[in-house]
Design a protein around this motif. Structure first.
Motif, PDB file in Angstrom:
ATOM      1  N   GLU A  80       0.827  -1.210   0.000  1.00  0.00           N
ATOM      2  CA  GLU A  80       0.000   0.000   0.000  1.00  0.00           C
ATOM      3  C   GLU A  80       0.862   1.261   0.000  1.00  0.00           C
ATOM      4  N   CYS A  87       0.335   5.455  -0.180  1.00  0.00           N
ATOM      5  CA  CYS A  87      -0.592   6.580  -0.131  1.00  0.00           C
ATOM      6  C   CYS A  87       0.200   7.859  -0.345  1.00  0.00           C
ATOM      7  N   THR A 131       0.408  11.960  -0.628  1.00  0.00           N
ATOM      8  CA  THR A 131      -0.326  13.134  -0.156  1.00  0.00           C
ATOM      9  C   THR A 131       0.089  14.328  -1.002  1.00  0.00           C
ATOM     10  N   TYR A 184       4.611  10.660   1.134  1.00  0.00           N
ATOM     11  CA  TYR A 184       3.966   9.406   0.785  1.00  0.00           C
ATOM     12  C   TYR A 184       4.181   8.416   1.918  1.00  0.00           C
ATOM     13  N   TYR A 185       3.249   7.512   2.024  1.00  0.00           N
ATOM     14  CA  TYR A 185       3.325   6.428   3.000  1.00  0.00           C
ATOM     15  C   TYR A 185       3.560   5.145   2.227  1.00  0.00           C
ATOM     16  N   ILE A 209      -2.829   4.956  -3.742  1.00  0.00           N
ATOM     17  CA  ILE A 209      -3.958   5.860  -3.516  1.00  0.00           C
ATOM     18  C   ILE A 209      -3.403   7.255  -3.248  1.00  0.00           C
ATOM     19  N   CYS A 210      -4.275   8.238  -3.173  1.00  0.00           N
ATOM     20  CA  CYS A 210      -3.850   9.615  -2.949  1.00  0.00           C
ATOM     21  C   CYS A 210      -4.797  10.286  -1.968  1.00  0.00           C
ATOM     22  N   ALA A 211      -4.242  11.172  -1.146  1.00  0.00           N
ATOM     23  CA  ALA A 211      -5.030  11.934  -0.177  1.00  0.00           C
ATOM     24  C   ALA A 211      -4.564  13.386  -0.208  1.00  0.00           C
TER      25      ALA A 211
END
Length: 112
Positions: free
Chosen positions: A35, A37, A39, A53-54, A104-106
């Motif tokens: 995963e 993520c 940002t 990013y994570y 994914i993106c936040a």
């Protein structure tokens, strides 16, 4: 190919200890569903910038010298950021590309 699929997967697992990496012999690339993520932060109307990013839960900040910008409204910018993960400075192992499939993106909001 000088290494078998099994050998390549063993070698990458020794180097990359987070996530599982599968070698696709037909496409000659690794894939991983670890995963990620991203940002992004709104800079101005219609412009967003990568912040951090994570990667499998570990946070990494994007260096200031890396100017990764995404144009469009929030939804468009997020889609472009996700697409960019495997396109901008793509990662490789033993000259085989690594494609991440769970990106994914936040939106990043400044702490108050």
């Amino acid at each position: 190919m000088k290494y078998s699929k099994e050998e390549l997967e063993k070698l990458i697992s020794e180097k990359k200890t987070l996530g599982v990496f599968i070698f696709d012999e037909k496409k000659q690339q690794f894939t991983s569903d670890v995963e990620i993520c991203l940002t992004i932060r709104k800079v101005e109307e219609g412009l967003y910038r990568a912040v951090s990013y994570y990667f499998d839960g570990y946070e990494f900040w994007v260096e200031d010298k890396i100017n990764l910008f995404f144009e469009g409204n929030q939804e468009q910018a997020m889609k472009k950021a996700i697409k960019s993960w495997n396109e901008y400075n793509p990662e490789s192992f033993m000259e085989y590309p690594i494609i991440y499939t769970n990106v994914i993106c936040a939106i990043y909001y400044e702490p108050k």
